[in-house]
Scaffold this motif. Structure first.
Motif, PDB file in Angstrom:
ATOM      1  N   ALA A   1      16.663   7.685  -0.580  1.00  0.00           N
ATOM      2  CA  ALA A   1      15.436   7.140   0.007  1.00  0.00           C
ATOM      3  C   ALA A   1      14.220   7.953  -0.424  1.00  0.00           C
ATOM      4  CB  ALA A   1      15.544   7.120   1.532  1.00  0.00           C
ATOM      5  N   GLN A   2      14.374   9.281  -0.502  1.00  0.00           N
ATOM      6  CA  GLN A   2      13.283  10.121  -0.985  1.00  0.00           C
ATOM      7  C   GLN A   2      12.961   9.833  -2.445  1.00  0.00           C
ATOM      8  OE1 GLN A   2      11.464  12.317   0.763  1.00  0.00           O
ATOM      9  NE2 GLN A   2      12.566  11.913   2.664  1.00  0.00           N
ATOM     10  N   LEU A   3      13.955   9.367  -3.195  1.00  0.00           N
ATOM     11  CA  LEU A   3      13.741   8.968  -4.586  1.00  0.00           C
ATOM     12  C   LEU A   3      13.192   7.552  -4.708  1.00  0.00           C
ATOM     13  CD1 LEU A   3      16.947  10.508  -6.224  1.00  0.00           C
ATOM     14  CD2 LEU A   3      14.580  11.221  -6.622  1.00  0.00           C
ATOM     15  N   GLN A   4      12.782   6.971  -3.587  1.00  0.00           N
ATOM     16  CA  GLN A   4      12.087   5.684  -3.539  1.00  0.00           C
ATOM     17  C   GLN A   4      12.975   4.479  -3.827  1.00  0.00           C
ATOM     18  OE1 GLN A   4       8.738   5.824  -2.578  1.00  0.00           O
ATOM     19  NE2 GLN A   4       9.278   7.968  -2.361  1.00  0.00           N
ATOM     20  N   LEU A   5      14.308   4.638  -3.780  1.00  0.00           N
ATOM     21  CA  LEU A   5      15.182   3.518  -4.096  1.00  0.00           C
ATOM     22  C   LEU A   5      15.027   2.391  -3.079  1.00  0.00           C
ATOM     23  CD1 LEU A   5      17.435   2.244  -5.770  1.00  0.00           C
ATOM     24  CD2 LEU A   5      19.097   3.469  -4.351  1.00  0.00           C
ATOM     25  N   ILE A   6      15.107   2.723  -1.788  1.00  0.00           N
ATOM     26  CA  ILE A   6      15.024   1.695  -0.754  1.00  0.00           C
ATOM     27  C   ILE A   6      13.620   1.105  -0.687  1.00  0.00           C
ATOM     28  CG2 ILE A   6      15.254   1.274   1.725  1.00  0.00           C
ATOM     29  CD1 ILE A   6      17.413   3.382   1.806  1.00  0.00           C
ATOM     30  N   ASP A   7      12.593   1.961  -0.805  1.00  0.00           N
ATOM     31  CA  ASP A   7      11.219   1.446  -0.797  1.00  0.00           C
ATOM     32  C   ASP A   7      10.968   0.523  -1.985  1.00  0.00           C
ATOM     33  OD1 ASP A   7      10.663   2.778   1.499  1.00  0.00           O
ATOM     34  OD2 ASP A   7       9.731   4.502   0.525  1.00  0.00           O
ATOM     35  N   TYR A   8      11.525   0.869  -3.118  1.00  0.00           N
ATOM     36  CA  TYR A   8      11.329   0.050  -4.317  1.00  0.00           C
ATOM     37  C   TYR A   8      11.943  -1.332  -4.131  1.00  0.00           C
ATOM     38  CZ  TYR A   8      11.467  -1.380  -9.216  1.00  0.00           C
ATOM     39  OH  TYR A   8      11.317  -2.065 -10.393  1.00  0.00           O
ATOM     40  N   ILE A   9      13.138  -1.376  -3.540  1.00  0.00           N
ATOM     41  CA  ILE A   9      13.773  -2.676  -3.280  1.00  0.00           C
ATOM     42  C   ILE A   9      12.924  -3.494  -2.322  1.00  0.00           C
ATOM     43  CG2 ILE A   9      15.816  -3.800  -2.312  1.00  0.00           C
ATOM     44  CD1 ILE A   9      17.467  -1.445  -3.272  1.00  0.00           C
ATOM     45  N   GLY A  10      12.384  -2.829  -1.282  1.00  0.00           N
ATOM     46  CA  GLY A  10      11.535  -3.544  -0.333  1.00  0.00           C
ATOM     47  C   GLY A  10      10.257  -4.066  -0.968  1.00  0.00           C
ATOM     48  N   VAL A  11       9.623  -3.254  -1.833  1.00  0.00           N
ATOM     49  CA  VAL A  11       8.390  -3.684  -2.493  1.00  0.00           C
ATOM     50  C   VAL A  11       8.645  -4.865  -3.414  1.00  0.00           C
ATOM     51  CG1 VAL A  11       6.635  -2.986  -4.171  1.00  0.00           C
ATOM     52  CG2 VAL A  11       7.249  -1.447  -2.305  1.00  0.00           C
ATOM     53  N   GLN A  12       9.727  -4.801  -4.186  1.00  0.00           N
ATOM     54  CA  GLN A  12      10.032  -5.895  -5.105  1.00  0.00           C
ATOM     55  C   GLN A  12      10.347  -7.181  -4.347  1.00  0.00           C
ATOM     56  OE1 GLN A  12       9.590  -5.669  -8.413  1.00  0.00           O
ATOM     57  NE2 GLN A  12       8.874  -3.589  -7.976  1.00  0.00           N
ATOM     58  N   THR A  13      11.046  -7.031  -3.203  1.00  0.00           N
ATOM     59  CA  THR A  13      11.328  -8.212  -2.382  1.00  0.00           C
ATOM     60  C   THR A  13      10.036  -8.827  -1.851  1.00  0.00           C
ATOM     61  OG1 THR A  13      13.446  -7.224  -1.736  1.00  0.00           O
ATOM     62  CG2 THR A  13      12.635  -9.063  -0.413  1.00  0.00           C
ATOM     63  N   ALA A  14       9.111  -7.972  -1.394  1.00  0.00           N
ATOM     64  CA  ALA A  14       7.831  -8.469  -0.885  1.00  0.00           C
ATOM     65  C   ALA A  14       7.031  -9.177  -1.982  1.00  0.00           C
ATOM     66  CB  ALA A  14       7.019  -7.317  -0.304  1.00  0.00           C
ATOM     67  N   LEU A  15       7.069  -8.656  -3.203  1.00  0.00           N
ATOM     68  CA  LEU A  15       6.358  -9.306  -4.309  1.00  0.00           C
ATOM     69  C   LEU A  15       6.926 -10.680  -4.618  1.00  0.00           C
ATOM     70  CD1 LEU A  15       5.833  -6.266  -6.737  1.00  0.00           C
ATOM     71  CD2 LEU A  15       4.139  -7.361  -5.246  1.00  0.00           C
ATOM     72  N   LEU A  16       8.259 -10.782  -4.541  1.00  0.00           N
ATOM     73  CA  LEU A  16       8.876 -12.090  -4.774  1.00  0.00           C
ATOM     74  C   LEU A  16       8.471 -13.100  -3.703  1.00  0.00           C
ATOM     75  CD1 LEU A  16      12.495 -11.090  -5.885  1.00  0.00           C
ATOM     76  CD2 LEU A  16      10.693 -12.071  -7.306  1.00  0.00           C
ATOM     77  N   ILE A  17       8.382 -12.636  -2.469  1.00  0.00           N
ATOM     78  CA  ILE A  17       7.993 -13.538  -1.379  1.00  0.00           C
ATOM     79  C   ILE A  17       6.544 -13.994  -1.550  1.00  0.00           C
ATOM     80  CG2 ILE A  17       7.630 -13.665   1.108  1.00  0.00           C
ATOM     81  CD1 ILE A  17       9.986 -11.759   1.450  1.00  0.00           C
TER      82      ILE A  17
END
Length: 552
Positions: free
Chosen positions: A438-454
């Motif tokens: 999570a500190q390496l931004q893996l989970i945040d990155y997945i969330g950001v990409q999902t939000a962009l798709l929406i």
């Protein structure tokens, strides 16, 4: 990396000198979410103490490593993929794989300049979960001394009238119902010994039945707000509670959907098991002998020959293993039998089983049921009355200590040997690994990409797309990593062996009894079930939210 500033500054110090140096960081080269780069100036405070007035030279260098979010995500994905390779192909034990993965993730954080201290890493471990596991392991270890699990196996056998599939359905249904009110880990700790004993009675392979049970445990745990830690996280969030998602609304909405998922899962489970040989291909005597050999060998391997006596005991155990293997070879040579898919003499077998499997210590059984009942009551009380300020882990620890005093255990080391220390260490390493990722931004990155798709979808279709994307991304992600960071809406954690805590605990207890199952054995059954249950859950969400306009 690049040097932002390098300077040598001479400072005159009296008795106490304080130098404040403000370094303006140069603009970021990439527009990203990198945790290493900030637009604010870095303020460095230097404080020195000298005995007399003198000129003290001071040299200071500031360096920043430019690592973009994309590179951090790639590093995190490679580490997670490496852990999965170790677990899937059973190159090393899953506990060692998690420890190696957490060490690699910490090394990656140090390389990008975000080196966590030891105290910070220790704080990443969820001690409440570890305490809950440890306390329940002690309770179950003492409970097993009463013969209660063997007695329950006989009753389940009697209720199913000797038929395999009615028995499996009964066990899975009971596990799902209990997990809706108890923690999934607690449910599997109570059910795994019963299932193993029952399968030994019926000459079944316990691994297939245990996998089915843990899948339905995860499904049932999503039905209520207290069924699983992610559910508790959702209903405890203050922002969500202000929007109307409380205990009652969450449970009412989820319960209806989970009932739909639950009853459609039984036919699909039967389809997945269609060509599987649930019965052992060998006689019960040979199966029991093989199991005895595995248990004795594991016991011998756990003994570290630190003294002459321990070395002698280990040699005696290995000699017993060799003798049993010789007996096994003789039985295999004379073995000839056909497998019956239904026990025709189940009534006679029940009478024999009642003679061999009965309650051995009724006084201890009363004590165990009393303590376990109080512990479960406190679990419920903790959910409905949070002002008591007593976490689940502490409740389990207090219950274990209370039962140890009441049971008057003479040989405490025997109870400690039944604790799954490897499982506890696995969870500790897994918590560190997941937080480092999570500190390496893996989970945040997945969330950001999902939000962009929406956001890319037209506004009138955005709600439906959000439901579909959030659910499937959550379900797939939580099947690959622990489900606490990812709390899916309907059914989560069934995809892989390490997707949920109950999966790992069940595998650990089964391994201790000599019936361990691998990552791929669980994946072949768990992943199709996850896909099917998520499909049903998605249809339920779309029908209720989009079609009927329901709101929590």
């Amino acid at each position: 990396s690049s040097t932002n500033s390098h300077f040598i500054r001479t400072i005159t110090l009296e008795n106490v000198c304080l130098a404040m140096i403000s370094i303006q960081q140069r603009p970021c080269l990439h527009d990203s979410l990198s945790v290493c780069l900030h637009s604010d100036p870095i303020i460095i405070t230097v404080q020195a103490f000298v005995q007399d007035n003198s000129m003290v030279p001071l040299s200071m260098t500031h360096q920043s490593l430019y690592v973009t979010t994309e590179r951090q995500v790639v590093i995190a994905a490679v580490i997670l993929g490496g852990v999965y390779v170790l677990i899937i192909f059973e190159i090393v034990h899953r506990t060692l794989a998690a420890m190696l993965g957490s060490l690699a993730a910490l090394a990656a954080l140090a390389m990008i300049g975000d080196r966590p201290s030891l105290s910070t890493v220790v704080e990443w471990i969820d001690y409440e979960t570890l305490a809950l596991l440890f306390g329940m392991m002690i309770l179950v270890a003492i409970f097993s001394e009463t013969g209660f699990f063997d007695y329950c196996a006989v009753k389940a056998y009697q209720l199913s009238r000797g038929k395999v599939w009615p028995m499996i359905i009964i066990l899975c249904l009971i596990a799902a119902i209990l997990s809706a009110f108890l923690d999934n880990v607690t449910t599997m700790m109570l059910f795994t010994p019963v299932t193993i004993r029952l399968c030994e009675v019926l000459n079944l392979d316990p691994r297939h039945v245990l996998i089915a049970e843990v899948i339905f445990t995860n499904i049932g745990g999503a039905a209520t707000a207290v069924g699983d830690p992610p559910n508790v996280i959702i209903v405890s969030n203050q922002d969500l509670r202000k929007s109307g998602i409380d205990f009652a609304s969450f449970t009412g909405y989820m319960f209806l959907g989970i009932c739909l998922v639950l009853f459609t899962s039984f036919p699909f489970l039967r389809l997945l098991y269609w060509n599987k040989k649930l019965y052992n291909k060998e006689s019960s005597e040979i199966v029991e002998l093989r199991h005895e050999i595995r248990v004795w060998r594991q016991t011998a391997q756990r003994i570290s020959p630190a003294s002459r006596e321990e070395t002698a005991v280990k040699c005696l155990l290995m000699q017993k293993v060799l003798n049993l293997e010789s007996v096994l070879r003789k039985q295999l040579k004379t073995f000839q039998r056909q497998i019956s898919q239904e026990d025709k003499n189940w009534e006679n077998n029940i009478q024999e089983l009642h003679k061999k499997n009965r309650i051995t210590d009724r006084v201890l059984l009363v004590k165990c049921i009393s303590v376990l009942g109080v512990v479960i009551f406190m679990f419920f009380l903790n959910s409905f009355v949070p002002s008591i300020h007593l976490e689940l882990g502490w409740i389990a620890i207090f219950g274990a200590l209370w039962l140890l005093v009441l049971a008057d255990i003479q040989d405490f080391e025997i109870i400690l040997h039944r604790v799954e220390w490897a499982t506890l260490l696995f969870f500790a390493a897994l918590f560190v690994l997941m937080e480092a990722l999570a500190q390496l931004q893996l989970i945040d990155y997945i969330g950001v990409q999902t939000a962009l798709l929406i956001k890319a979808v037209p506004e009138e279709q955005r709600l439906a797309m959000a439901i579909i994307l959030v659910m499937w991304v959550s379900a797939l992600a939580s099947s690959l990593i622990d489900n606490i960071p990812f709390t899916a809406t309907m059914v989560r954690g069934n995809g892989t062996l390490i997707g949920a805590s109950a999966n790992v605990v069940c595998a650990g207890i089964a391994e201790q009894h000599g019936y361990g199952f691998s990552f791929m054995e669980f994946f072949r059954l768990g992943f199709p079930m996850m896909l099917m249950t998520c499909t049903i859950g998605m249809c339920y969400l779309l029908a209720t939210i989009i079609g009927l306009g329901w709101t929590l």
